[in-house]
Write an enzyme that holds these catalytic residues in place. Structure first.
Site, PDB file in Angstrom:
ATOM      1  N   GLN A  25       2.765  10.029   1.338  1.00 23.64           N
ATOM      2  CA  GLN A  25       4.068   9.355   1.296  1.00 23.64           C
ATOM      3  C   GLN A  25       4.879   9.713   0.062  1.00 23.64           C
ATOM      4  O   GLN A  25       6.074   9.420   0.002  1.00 23.64           O
ATOM      5  CB  GLN A  25       3.883   7.830   1.354  1.00 23.64           C
ATOM      6  N   HIS A  36      -4.407   0.977   7.373  1.00 22.32           N
ATOM      7  CA  HIS A  36      -3.088   1.618   7.457  1.00 22.32           C
ATOM      8  C   HIS A  36      -3.005   2.810   6.498  1.00 22.32           C
ATOM      9  O   HIS A  36      -2.558   3.895   6.875  1.00 22.32           O
ATOM     10  CB  HIS A  36      -2.015   0.563   7.143  1.00 22.32           C
ATOM     11  N   GLU A  37      -3.453   2.601   5.264  1.00 23.28           N
ATOM     12  CA  GLU A  37      -3.350   3.673   4.260  1.00 23.28           C
ATOM     13  C   GLU A  37      -4.318   4.818   4.561  1.00 23.28           C
ATOM     14  O   GLU A  37      -3.974   5.989   4.393  1.00 23.28           O
ATOM     15  CB  GLU A  37      -3.582   3.123   2.850  1.00 23.28           C
ATOM     16  N   CYS A  73       5.838  -0.127   7.214  1.00 23.29           N
ATOM     17  CA  CYS A  73       5.455   1.041   6.415  1.00 23.29           C
ATOM     18  C   CYS A  73       6.642   1.443   5.557  1.00 23.29           C
ATOM     19  O   CYS A  73       7.768   1.483   6.049  1.00 23.29           O
ATOM     20  CB  CYS A  73       5.056   2.186   7.350  1.00 23.29           C
ATOM     21  N   LEU A  74       6.382   1.742   4.300  1.00 23.25           N
ATOM     22  CA  LEU A  74       7.480   2.123   3.396  1.00 23.25           C
ATOM     23  C   LEU A  74       8.153   3.424   3.836  1.00 23.25           C
ATOM     24  O   LEU A  74       9.274   3.697   3.442  1.00 23.25           O
ATOM     25  CB  LEU A  74       6.964   2.257   1.957  1.00 23.25           C
ATOM     26  N   HIS A 121      -2.934   7.092   7.090  1.00 18.76           N
ATOM     27  CA  HIS A 121      -1.932   8.028   6.546  1.00 18.76           C
ATOM     28  C   HIS A 121      -2.577   9.356   6.138  1.00 18.76           C
ATOM     29  O   HIS A 121      -1.956  10.413   6.248  1.00 18.76           O
ATOM     30  CB  HIS A 121      -1.255   7.441   5.305  1.00 18.76           C
ATOM     31  N   GLY A 135       0.833  -1.198   0.000  1.00 15.87           N
ATOM     32  CA  GLY A 135       0.000   0.000   0.000  1.00 15.87           C
ATOM     33  C   GLY A 135       0.864   1.242   0.000  1.00 15.87           C
ATOM     34  O   GLY A 135       2.043   1.191   0.384  1.00 15.87           O
TER      35      GLY A 135
HETATM   36 CO    CO Z   1       2.526   3.344   5.673  1.00 12.33          CO
END
Ligand code: CO
Length: 148
Positions: free
Chosen positions: A51, A130-131, A88-89, A134, A46
């Protein structure tokens, strides 16, 4: 398509509340295409607009069963519970244990502005939560019980 830089923990962009996406034009499509390329390259499941430095309410998810694009997503139903490891990226090489609903239903728009409803369970529910977090400046580390 082009890969974009992923904003990392410590950048205040990740803590902002994103604004509604009002246009469904080529510019949005380009960003979504770039986000997909960026996510797949980083082997994530995701990625949310902040991000890649864009403070708008959209994100993408692909847990292995196809790409989902969610514009202005709102989680309208949650049920059950799961506790599992999450990463998380924007926070490379770190994981934490986070409690999430087992099932979610999300209302959103697609890249053309059409209303869509998406259901997810297990990893897909986790990734959607999660997304969507964000988009409100919330990171999984805010909810993690154990960090590793
Ligand atoms: Co994330």
């Amino acid at each position: 398509m082009a890969k974009r830089n992923i904003v990392k923990l410590g950048d205040e962009i990740l803590r902002k509340v994103c604004r509604t996406q009002l246009t469904f034009d080529d510019r949005l499509h380009q960003i979504l295409d770039d986000m997909a390329e960026t996510m797949y390259d980083a082997e994530g499941v995701g990625l949310a607009a902040p991000q890649v430095g864009i403070l708008r309410r959209f994100c993408i998810v692909d847990v292995g069963d196809g790409l989902i694009e969610l514009i202005n997503p709102v989680i309208i139903e949650k049920s059950g519970e799961q506790v599992g490891e999450e990463g998380c990226l924007s926070i490379p090489d770190k994981y934490g244990t986070v409690k999430r609903p087992m099932n979610v239903t999300v209302k959103a728009q697609d890249r053309y502005g059409n209303n869509i409803t998406v259901k997810g369970e297990e990893l897909k529910a986790r990734a959607i939560c999660h997304e969507v977090d964000h988009l409100d400046g919330i990171l999984y580390i805010d909810k993690a019980e154990k960090k590793c």
